[in-house]
Design a protein around this motif. Structure first.
Motif, PDB file in Angstrom:
ATOM      1  N   LEU A  78       0.873  -1.158   0.000  1.00  0.00           N
ATOM      2  CA  LEU A  78       0.000   0.000   0.000  1.00  0.00           C
ATOM      3  C   LEU A  78       0.917   1.216   0.000  1.00  0.00           C
ATOM      4  CD1 LEU A  78      -2.532  -1.098   2.741  1.00  0.00           C
ATOM      5  CD2 LEU A  78      -2.821  -1.198   0.276  1.00  0.00           C
ATOM      6  N   VAL A  79       0.672   2.129  -0.922  1.00  0.00           N
ATOM      7  CA  VAL A  79       1.540   3.288  -1.107  1.00  0.00           C
ATOM      8  C   VAL A  79       0.772   4.544  -0.728  1.00  0.00           C
ATOM      9  CG1 VAL A  79       2.805   4.622  -2.849  1.00  0.00           C
ATOM     10  CG2 VAL A  79       2.884   2.139  -2.889  1.00  0.00           C
ATOM     11  N   ALA A  80       1.481   5.536  -0.215  1.00  0.00           N
ATOM     12  CA  ALA A  80       0.875   6.807   0.164  1.00  0.00           C
ATOM     13  C   ALA A  80       0.338   7.515  -1.077  1.00  0.00           C
ATOM     14  CB  ALA A  80       1.886   7.687   0.883  1.00  0.00           C
ATOM     15  N   HIS A  81      -0.871   8.018  -0.962  1.00  0.00           N
ATOM     16  CA  HIS A  81      -1.514   8.740  -2.061  1.00  0.00           C
ATOM     17  C   HIS A  81      -0.759  10.032  -2.339  1.00  0.00           C
ATOM     18  CE1 HIS A  81      -4.559  11.346  -3.957  1.00  0.00           C
ATOM     19  NE2 HIS A  81      -4.916  10.222  -4.534  1.00  0.00           N
ATOM     20  N   THR A 112       9.525  -9.023  -7.013  1.00  0.00           N
ATOM     21  CA  THR A 112       8.302  -8.559  -7.665  1.00  0.00           C
ATOM     22  C   THR A 112       7.546  -7.672  -6.687  1.00  0.00           C
ATOM     23  OG1 THR A 112       8.200 -10.659  -8.855  1.00  0.00           O
ATOM     24  CG2 THR A 112       6.211  -9.287  -8.870  1.00  0.00           C
ATOM     25  N   ILE A 113       7.206  -6.474  -7.140  1.00  0.00           N
ATOM     26  CA  ILE A 113       6.490  -5.519  -6.296  1.00  0.00           C
ATOM     27  C   ILE A 113       5.151  -5.218  -6.940  1.00  0.00           C
ATOM     28  CG2 ILE A 113       6.512  -3.203  -5.314  1.00  0.00           C
ATOM     29  CD1 ILE A 113       9.596  -3.367  -5.429  1.00  0.00           C
ATOM     30  N   HIS A 114       4.086  -5.485  -6.200  1.00  0.00           N
ATOM     31  CA  HIS A 114       2.730  -5.161  -6.642  1.00  0.00           C
ATOM     32  C   HIS A 114       2.217  -4.033  -5.752  1.00  0.00           C
ATOM     33  CE1 HIS A 114       2.439  -8.940  -8.903  1.00  0.00           C
ATOM     34  NE2 HIS A 114       2.991  -9.522  -7.854  1.00  0.00           N
ATOM     35  N   VAL A 115       1.738  -2.965  -6.369  1.00  0.00           N
ATOM     36  CA  VAL A 115       1.088  -1.901  -5.599  1.00  0.00           C
ATOM     37  C   VAL A 115      -0.397  -2.201  -5.641  1.00  0.00           C
ATOM     38  CG1 VAL A 115       0.645   0.562  -5.436  1.00  0.00           C
ATOM     39  CG2 VAL A 115       2.907  -0.252  -6.104  1.00  0.00           C
ATOM     40  N   ASP A 116      -0.931  -2.615  -4.502  1.00  0.00           N
ATOM     41  CA  ASP A 116      -2.321  -3.042  -4.432  1.00  0.00           C
ATOM     42  C   ASP A 116      -3.278  -1.931  -4.045  1.00  0.00           C
ATOM     43  OD1 ASP A 116      -1.707  -5.545  -5.236  1.00  0.00           O
ATOM     44  OD2 ASP A 116      -1.855  -6.475  -3.262  1.00  0.00           O
ATOM     45  N   GLY A 117      -2.768  -0.794  -3.660  1.00  0.00           N
ATOM     46  CA  GLY A 117      -3.680   0.275  -3.312  1.00  0.00           C
ATOM     47  C   GLY A 117      -2.946   1.527  -2.894  1.00  0.00           C
ATOM     48  N   LEU A 118      -3.677   2.605  -2.889  1.00  0.00           N
ATOM     49  CA  LEU A 118      -3.178   3.896  -2.438  1.00  0.00           C
ATOM     50  C   LEU A 118      -3.942   4.274  -1.184  1.00  0.00           C
ATOM     51  CD1 LEU A 118      -3.183   5.777  -5.855  1.00  0.00           C
ATOM     52  CD2 LEU A 118      -1.275   4.599  -4.772  1.00  0.00           C
ATOM     53  N   ARG A 119      -3.258   4.791  -0.212  1.00  0.00           N
ATOM     54  CA  ARG A 119      -3.899   5.223   1.028  1.00  0.00           C
ATOM     55  C   ARG A 119      -3.380   6.605   1.378  1.00  0.00           C
ATOM     56  NH1 ARG A 119      -6.476   1.365   0.036  1.00  0.00           N
ATOM     57  NH2 ARG A 119      -6.888  -0.449   1.309  1.00  0.00           N
ATOM     58  N   VAL A 120      -4.208   7.339   2.034  1.00  0.00           N
ATOM     59  CA  VAL A 120      -3.789   8.628   2.544  1.00  0.00           C
ATOM     60  C   VAL A 120      -3.048   8.361   3.845  1.00  0.00           C
ATOM     61  CG1 VAL A 120      -4.567  10.847   3.420  1.00  0.00           C
ATOM     62  CG2 VAL A 120      -5.699   9.810   1.468  1.00  0.00           C
ATOM     63  N   ALA A 121      -1.846   8.895   3.950  1.00  0.00           N
ATOM     64  CA  ALA A 121      -1.066   8.704   5.170  1.00  0.00           C
ATOM     65  C   ALA A 121      -1.828   9.327   6.337  1.00  0.00           C
ATOM     66  CB  ALA A 121       0.304   9.348   5.019  1.00  0.00           C
ATOM     67  N   PRO A 122      -1.801   8.711   7.513  1.00  0.00           N
ATOM     68  CA  PRO A 122      -2.562   9.221   8.657  1.00  0.00           C
ATOM     69  C   PRO A 122      -2.242  10.672   8.993  1.00  0.00           C
ATOM     70  CG  PRO A 122      -1.598   7.084   9.167  1.00  0.00           C
ATOM     71  CD  PRO A 122      -1.081   7.495   7.824  1.00  0.00           C
ATOM     72  N   PHE A 123      -1.003  11.089   8.792  1.00  0.00           N
ATOM     73  CA  PHE A 123      -0.629  12.466   9.111  1.00  0.00           C
ATOM     74  C   PHE A 123      -1.116  13.453   8.066  1.00  0.00           C
ATOM     75  CE2 PHE A 123       2.847  10.148   7.165  1.00  0.00           C
ATOM     76  CZ  PHE A 123       3.075  10.884   6.022  1.00  0.00           C
ATOM     77  N   ARG A 134     -17.564  11.713  -0.620  1.00  0.00           N
ATOM     78  CA  ARG A 134     -16.383  10.887  -0.365  1.00  0.00           C
ATOM     79  C   ARG A 134     -15.883  11.116   1.048  1.00  0.00           C
ATOM     80  NH1 ARG A 134     -11.169  10.942  -4.205  1.00  0.00           N
ATOM     81  NH2 ARG A 134     -12.417  10.890  -6.055  1.00  0.00           N
ATOM     82  N   GLU A 135     -15.492  10.029   1.722  1.00  0.00           N
ATOM     83  CA  GLU A 135     -14.949  10.145   3.067  1.00  0.00           C
ATOM     84  C   GLU A 135     -13.457  10.411   2.996  1.00  0.00           C
ATOM     85  OE1 GLU A 135     -15.936   6.908   5.608  1.00  0.00           O
ATOM     86  OE2 GLU A 135     -17.941   6.726   4.776  1.00  0.00           O
ATOM     87  N   ALA A 136     -12.894  10.909   4.092  1.00  0.00           N
ATOM     88  CA  ALA A 136     -11.460  11.182   4.132  1.00  0.00           C
ATOM     89  C   ALA A 136     -10.671   9.895   3.931  1.00  0.00           C
ATOM     90  CB  ALA A 136     -11.083  11.825   5.469  1.00  0.00           C
ATOM     91  N   GLY A 137      -9.696   9.955   3.037  1.00  0.00           N
ATOM     92  CA  GLY A 137      -8.844   8.803   2.792  1.00  0.00           C
ATOM     93  C   GLY A 137      -9.374   7.826   1.768  1.00  0.00           C
ATOM     94  N   GLU A 138     -10.603   8.008   1.312  1.00  0.00           N
ATOM     95  CA  GLU A 138     -11.181   7.089   0.326  1.00  0.00           C
ATOM     96  C   GLU A 138     -10.614   7.421  -1.052  1.00  0.00           C
ATOM     97  OE1 GLU A 138     -15.550   5.966  -1.499  1.00  0.00           O
ATOM     98  OE2 GLU A 138     -15.414   7.027   0.374  1.00  0.00           O
ATOM     99  N   ILE A 139     -10.182   6.409  -1.767  1.00  0.00           N
ATOM    100  CA  ILE A 139      -9.578   6.580  -3.079  1.00  0.00           C
ATOM    101  C   ILE A 139     -10.582   6.129  -4.133  1.00  0.00           C
ATOM    102  CG2 ILE A 139      -7.632   5.972  -4.556  1.00  0.00           C
ATOM    103  CD1 ILE A 139      -6.865   7.464  -1.990  1.00  0.00           C
ATOM    104  N   ALA A 140     -10.826   6.997  -5.099  1.00  0.00           N
ATOM    105  CA  ALA A 140     -11.754   6.659  -6.173  1.00  0.00           C
ATOM    106  C   ALA A 140     -11.035   5.822  -7.227  1.00  0.00           C
ATOM    107  CB  ALA A 140     -12.306   7.935  -6.814  1.00  0.00           C
ATOM    108  N   PRO A 141     -11.770   5.035  -8.024  1.00  0.00           N
ATOM    109  CA  PRO A 141     -11.133   4.177  -9.026  1.00  0.00           C
ATOM    110  C   PRO A 141     -10.283   4.922 -10.042  1.00  0.00           C
ATOM    111  CG  PRO A 141     -13.413   3.543  -8.728  1.00  0.00           C
ATOM    112  CD  PRO A 141     -13.199   4.805  -7.945  1.00  0.00           C
ATOM    113  N   ASP A 142     -10.629   6.173 -10.348  1.00  0.00           N
ATOM    114  CA  ASP A 142      -9.870   6.883 -11.384  1.00  0.00           C
ATOM    115  C   ASP A 142      -8.754   7.765 -10.795  1.00  0.00           C
ATOM    116  OD1 ASP A 142     -11.932   9.798 -12.033  1.00  0.00           O
ATOM    117  OD2 ASP A 142     -11.581   8.686 -10.197  1.00  0.00           O
ATOM    118  N   ASP A 143      -8.508   7.715  -9.493  1.00  0.00           N
ATOM    119  CA  ASP A 143      -7.469   8.548  -8.907  1.00  0.00           C
ATOM    120  C   ASP A 143      -6.075   8.189  -9.419  1.00  0.00           C
ATOM    121  OD1 ASP A 143      -9.158  10.129  -7.490  1.00  0.00           O
ATOM    122  OD2 ASP A 143      -8.911   9.070  -5.591  1.00  0.00           O
TER     123      ASP A 143
END
Length: 152
Positions: A78-81, A112-123, A134-143
């Protein structure tokens, strides 16, 4: 010059032998290098029960080590948005390969590195203005597509 067991005690004479490293030790080295890399939020597969395997002594979900036919490592991250995904992946690749080379004096055969999602870092979550609905931290499909980064 030998000691009582027949082992040479001349420091200039190399002593042959072998060392064994457990899979769990390799997992700990890889986990430490990965989570210490800039932009990595964690391993994919976390959730309410995501840490349960670790508490039971099993490798974390999102990290697999294969030893048959060479050292092969698979990471699901999971990578920081908002960060360039390709650069984060390059950083993780470099950090893992360096840690394994330094700790085990061995090269990684396949990483092998797979990026399975983007998340907003807590800070960073407090400073975001989310679009309506949209809620805070929610990533839309087209982001990911809107970020301009080419990722397969």
């Amino acid at each position: 010059m030998e000691d009582a067991r027949g082992v040479p005690n001349d420091p200039r004479t190399p002593t042959t032998g072998r060392s064994l490293v457990s899979r769990r030790a390799i997992v700990d080295i890889v986990r430490s290098a990965t989570l210490g890399s800039y932009g990595v939020i964690g391993f994919a597969g976390r959730g309410p029960f995501g840490r349960l395997p670790e508490w039971l002594g099993l490798p974390p979900r999102g990290l697999r080590v294969h030893l048959a036919g060479g050292l092969a490592i698979e990471l699901d991250l999971l990578v920081a948005h908002g960060l360039p995904i390709a650069e984060v992946a390059r950083q993780v690749d470099s950090a893992v390969r360096y840690a394994i080379r330094r700790a085990l004096d061995r090269e990684v055969d396949r990483l092998t590195i797979h990026v399975d999602g983007l998340r907003v870092a807590p800070f960073d979550a407090a400073g975001l203005d989310e679009p309506p609905g949209r809620e805070a931290g929610e990533i839309a499909p087209d982001d990911l597509a809107a970020s301009g980064t080419d990722v397969a």
